[in-house]
Design a protein around this motif. Structure first.
Motif, short mmCIF file in Angstrom:
data_model
loop_
_atom_site.label_atom_id
_atom_site.label_comp_id
_atom_site.label_asym_id
_atom_site.label_seq_id
_atom_site.Cartn_x
_atom_site.Cartn_y
_atom_site.Cartn_z
N ASP A 16 -0.91 -9.81 -6.37
CA ASP A 16 -0.71 -10.98 -6.95
C ASP A 16 -0.80 -11.16 -8.31
O ASP A 16 -0.97 -11.93 -9.08
CB ASP A 16 -1.67 -11.98 -6.30
CG ASP A 16 -3.01 -11.82 -6.70
OD1 ASP A 16 -3.44 -10.61 -7.06
OD2 ASP A 16 -3.88 -12.53 -6.54
N GLN A 73 -10.51 -10.82 -13.49
CA GLN A 73 -9.04 -9.92 -13.72
C GLN A 73 -8.33 -10.69 -14.86
O GLN A 73 -7.72 -10.01 -15.62
CB GLN A 73 -8.36 -10.23 -12.34
CG GLN A 73 -9.05 -9.59 -11.22
CD GLN A 73 -8.05 -9.84 -9.93
OE1 GLN A 73 -7.13 -9.31 -9.67
NE2 GLN A 73 -8.77 -10.92 -9.07
N ALA A 89 -9.51 -10.35 1.78
CA ALA A 89 -8.43 -10.88 0.85
C ALA A 89 -7.58 -11.99 1.06
O ALA A 89 -7.15 -12.83 0.11
CB ALA A 89 -7.37 -9.96 0.35
N ARG A 131 -11.83 -4.04 -2.02
CA ARG A 131 -12.43 -3.23 -0.81
C ARG A 131 -13.79 -3.18 -0.90
O ARG A 131 -14.46 -3.10 -0.27
CB ARG A 131 -11.73 -1.66 -1.34
CG ARG A 131 -10.50 -1.35 -1.06
CD ARG A 131 -10.02 -0.22 -1.68
NE ARG A 131 -8.44 -0.07 -1.29
CZ ARG A 131 -8.21 0.89 -0.42
NH1 ARG A 131 -8.92 1.53 0.32
NH2 ARG A 131 -6.80 1.11 0.03
N ARG A 179 -0.97 -4.26 7.73
CA ARG A 179 -1.70 -4.50 6.57
C ARG A 179 -0.69 -5.25 5.39
O ARG A 179 -0.77 -6.12 4.96
CB ARG A 179 -2.31 -3.34 5.64
CG ARG A 179 -3.20 -3.59 4.55
CD ARG A 179 -4.39 -2.73 4.44
NE ARG A 179 -4.14 -1.24 4.00
CZ ARG A 179 -4.26 -1.14 2.81
NH1 ARG A 179 -4.39 -1.92 1.92
NH2 ARG A 179 -4.22 0.05 2.59
N LYS A 187 1.91 2.59 -6.69
CA LYS A 187 1.46 1.67 -7.65
C LYS A 187 0.33 2.50 -8.52
O LYS A 187 0.22 2.34 -9.80
CB LYS A 187 0.74 0.48 -7.10
CG LYS A 187 1.67 -0.50 -6.44
CD LYS A 187 0.87 -1.85 -6.35
CE LYS A 187 -0.42 -1.41 -5.60
NZ LYS A 187 -0.21 -1.43 -4.00
N SER A 201 -8.24 -6.10 3.16
CA SER A 201 -7.05 -6.94 3.47
C SER A 201 -7.47 -8.19 4.18
O SER A 201 -7.06 -9.48 3.78
CB SER A 201 -5.87 -6.18 4.38
OG SER A 201 -5.04 -7.08 4.75
N ALA A 231 0.67 -1.32 0.01
CA ALA A 231 -0.22 0.04 -0.10
C ALA A 231 0.78 1.30 -0.06
O ALA A 231 1.88 1.37 0.87
CB ALA A 231 -0.72 0.01 1.24
N ASP A 271 -7.53 -1.35 -11.25
CA ASP A 271 -7.09 -1.14 -9.79
C ASP A 271 -7.75 -2.35 -9.10
O ASP A 271 -8.91 -2.27 -8.84
CB ASP A 271 -7.66 0.21 -9.17
CG ASP A 271 -7.29 0.28 -7.70
OD1 ASP A 271 -6.89 -0.70 -7.07
OD2 ASP A 271 -7.49 1.12 -7.14
N THR A 272 -7.13 -3.42 -9.09
CA THR A 272 -7.71 -4.83 -8.45
C THR A 272 -7.99 -4.73 -6.97
O THR A 272 -8.93 -5.20 -6.56
CB THR A 272 -6.79 -5.87 -8.58
OG1 THR A 272 -5.62 -5.92 -7.98
CG2 THR A 272 -6.42 -6.00 -10.23
N GLY A 273 -7.35 -3.56 -6.25
CA GLY A 273 -7.62 -3.60 -4.87
C GLY A 273 -9.05 -3.13 -4.80
O GLY A 273 -9.72 -3.49 -3.60
N ASP A 320 -0.98 -9.15 3.96
CA ASP A 320 -1.02 -9.26 2.76
C ASP A 320 0.54 -10.23 2.57
O ASP A 320 0.24 -10.85 1.54
CB ASP A 320 -0.94 -7.88 2.10
CG ASP A 320 -2.10 -7.12 2.28
OD1 ASP A 320 -3.15 -7.66 2.67
OD2 ASP A 320 -2.03 -6.00 1.81
#
Ligand code: DC
Length: 195
Positions: free
Chosen positions: A106, A90, A77, A38, A150, A15, A74, A11, A32-34, A154
């Motif tokens: 990942d 994805q 995930a 979320r 986090r 990125k 997090s 984080a 943005d795969t986060g 992760d």
């Protein structure tokens, strides 16, 4: 042309900024795969069911960028069934015609090991916490603790933990201006596009 740029890292390493700039420079789509994690984290109820039924509306919520949403993301995930439910979307995004940039944890290791370019963008926990603190305010020590918590979750989870792919180029932005990091990323992509 099918061309995937996978950008992983912890984080607040830069990125997102690098990904958006790169996508714009090369005319690639950006995911943005986060945001997927979320959206699952804040939806409430059973996270596996939430991941399996995620909608565009869930991804458009205004509260997805909060620290609380990051922590919730997090946590969910780490659940293998949540991750499994999000893989196909994805992968399809990554390998669709036209070029794609995906950022996450990942992407180069699990989602798209065949990515043409893999970058691992990182910075020291203190630098990342300071950047986050400038955005959210409050007590800097608490933001650092949140970043470290986090990172630990992760990097420590059993399924698809955060780590650099063996063939990823590492960009450490601790002492780098963001423009320099973007230029560095663009040079790597340009070299791969036209060897
Ligand atoms: O990139 P971000 O801060 O928005 O991600 C939020 C959380 O989602 C992150 O702490 C871990 C999880 N995540 C993940 O496990 N895999 C991804 N590809 C992206 C995010």
């Amino acid at each position: 042309m099918i061309f995937t740029v996978a950008i992983d890292g912890p984080a607040a390493a830069g990125k997102g900024t690098i990904s958006r700039a790169v996508a714009e420079r090369f005319g690639f789509r950006y995911l943005d795969t986060g945001l997927l994690y979320r959206a699952v984290g804040v939806k409430g109820g059973d996270p596996v069911a939430a991941a399996q039924t995620l909608t565009a509306e869930d991804l458009a919520r205004g509260d997805l960028r909060s620290l609380a949403a990051g922590q919730a993301a997090s946590r969910v995930a780490a659940i293998p069934e949540v991750r499994a439910a999000l893989v196909d979307f994805q992968r399809r995004f990554a390998r669709a015609e036209g070029g794609a940039v995906l950022d996450g944890r990942d992407i180069g290791t699990v989602i798209c090991p065949e990515a043409e370019v893999k970058l691992y963008v990182t910075a020291s926990p203190e630098v990342r916490a300071h950047r986050r603190w400038l955005e959210v305010g409050g007590e800097e020590a608490k933001v650092l603790a949140e970043v470290q918590e986090r990172d630990a979750r992760d990097m420590g989870r059993a399924d698809a933990p955060l780590k650099a792919a063996e063939d990823a180029a590492v960009i450490d932005t601790s002492d780098m201006a963001i423009e320099a990091a973007i230029d560095h990323a663009c040079r790597i992509i340009t070299a791969r596009l036209a060897p």
